[in-house]
Design a protein around this motif. Sequence first.
Motif, mmCIF file in Angstrom:
data_model
loop_
_atom_site.group_PDB
_atom_site.id
_atom_site.type_symbol
_atom_site.label_atom_id
_atom_site.label_comp_id
_atom_site.label_asym_id
_atom_site.label_seq_id
_atom_site.Cartn_x
_atom_site.Cartn_y
_atom_site.Cartn_z
ATOM 1 N N THR A 147 0.838 -1.196 0.000
ATOM 2 C CA THR A 147 0.000 0.000 0.000
ATOM 3 C C THR A 147 0.879 1.254 0.000
ATOM 4 O O THR A 147 2.017 1.235 0.474
ATOM 5 C CB THR A 147 -0.933 0.051 1.218
ATOM 6 N N ALA A 177 -4.180 0.591 -2.435
ATOM 7 C CA ALA A 177 -3.664 -0.773 -2.606
ATOM 8 C C ALA A 177 -2.996 -0.908 -3.965
ATOM 9 O O ALA A 177 -3.599 -0.592 -4.997
ATOM 10 C CB ALA A 177 -4.806 -1.780 -2.472
ATOM 11 N N SER A 236 -11.435 -2.658 -10.385
ATOM 12 C CA SER A 236 -10.325 -2.810 -9.449
ATOM 13 C C SER A 236 -9.129 -3.282 -10.260
ATOM 14 O O SER A 236 -9.212 -3.384 -11.496
ATOM 15 C CB SER A 236 -10.651 -3.824 -8.337
ATOM 16 N N ASP A 245 -5.765 -0.107 -6.981
ATOM 17 C CA ASP A 245 -7.197 0.122 -6.818
ATOM 18 C C ASP A 245 -7.425 1.617 -6.569
ATOM 19 O O ASP A 245 -6.839 2.195 -5.647
ATOM 20 C CB ASP A 245 -7.741 -0.677 -5.640
ATOM 21 N N GLY A 255 -12.129 -1.548 -4.669
ATOM 22 C CA GLY A 255 -11.279 -2.680 -4.309
ATOM 23 C C GLY A 255 -10.798 -2.628 -2.874
ATOM 24 O O GLY A 255 -11.570 -2.418 -1.943
ATOM 25 N N ARG A 256 -9.468 -2.804 -2.695
ATOM 26 C CA ARG A 256 -8.871 -2.841 -1.368
ATOM 27 C C ARG A 256 -8.381 -1.479 -0.888
ATOM 28 O O ARG A 256 -7.801 -1.373 0.187
ATOM 29 C CB ARG A 256 -7.684 -3.823 -1.370
ATOM 30 N N SER A 257 -8.578 -0.444 -1.699
ATOM 31 C CA SER A 257 -8.142 0.886 -1.292
ATOM 32 C C SER A 257 -9.145 1.515 -0.330
ATOM 33 O O SER A 257 -10.278 1.045 -0.185
ATOM 34 C CB SER A 257 -7.942 1.792 -2.519
ATOM 35 N N ASN A 292 -16.600 -6.783 -8.003
ATOM 36 C CA ASN A 292 -15.850 -5.525 -7.954
ATOM 37 C C ASN A 292 -16.796 -4.349 -7.765
ATOM 38 O O ASN A 292 -16.575 -3.465 -6.927
ATOM 39 C CB ASN A 292 -15.107 -5.297 -9.288
#
Length: 304
Positions: free
Chosen positions: A34, A44, A65, A87, A92-94, A211
């Motif tokens: 990250t 991410a 993503s 992302d 997503g994972r952000s 997503n």
Amino acid sequence: MMSFKCFNHGRSWLAGLLLMGASWLAQAAVQPYTVTAPDGVSIAVQEAGDPNGQPIIFIHGLLGSHLSWEKQVESPELQRYRLITYDLRGHGRSGQPGEGDAYSDGRRWADDLAAVIAGSGARRPVLVGWSLGAAVATNYLAAYGDEKIAGAVYVGGVIELKPDQIVAHPSVYSGMTSPDLKTQLDAEREFVALCFATRPDADTFQRLLANAAMASENMQKAVHGMSLDAPKGLGAMHKPLLLIYGARDALVQAEPSFNRAKALNPSVLGKFYPSSGHSPFLEEAQRFNHDLSAFVDAAMRARR
């Protein structure tokens, strides 16, 4: 008894095999990480390919993503490059900040990309922006210029958020921000379907739907008002720039968007994929990967 000549041949073969194995392990060892944007949002980042290769940074579109780029990350033709995905904020994972300004302020998205470039240590990357990702690249260029990049490819790119360049789907976009969950999910499913003239396989399509369901509700409400300075960004770019559109795009007006980009920057090059919709990199992945590879190599030669 093995002859000296055969032994040397075998040793050379073994050395080559070990080098290939070492190279594969170096690529396989790359881990997600990250970076932190100036406003504190965690972004991410993921890497693949050759860690010593020419960097390419892929910027996905609305409701996507890093998984949007699987056909590129897994492409044998592209493994010689350093493939960096991330992302977008609200995806997503952000991180998913709650305030609308975190998404409507185009500079925030530009700062995210700058943080990815700095945090990855990528030297003169080629930017590849899909749809909204192209707008992010434009805002990066407006804020930071093109000094730190080698070139850019816009795919189904949003040039400006104007009615003559964006296909109107009022019920879809209003549904995506509905307080009713069923309405929201159905609209997101319709939006994802509109990304394709030819829908991908069932597993890929379901993954893209997931997503979309992960995307921030606050982002979806605010992003359509994102500030975007195309004249200062795309218009002032001096590095190579390629625009790729699907001729059957149902979300972006392909020809008007390309014509506007060309008016802003006469050096822009364009390709139209006749069989593709909004996602040429998925719908005609082999052709796209070949065109991307050729563009990156040409940008590297121009840099020397």
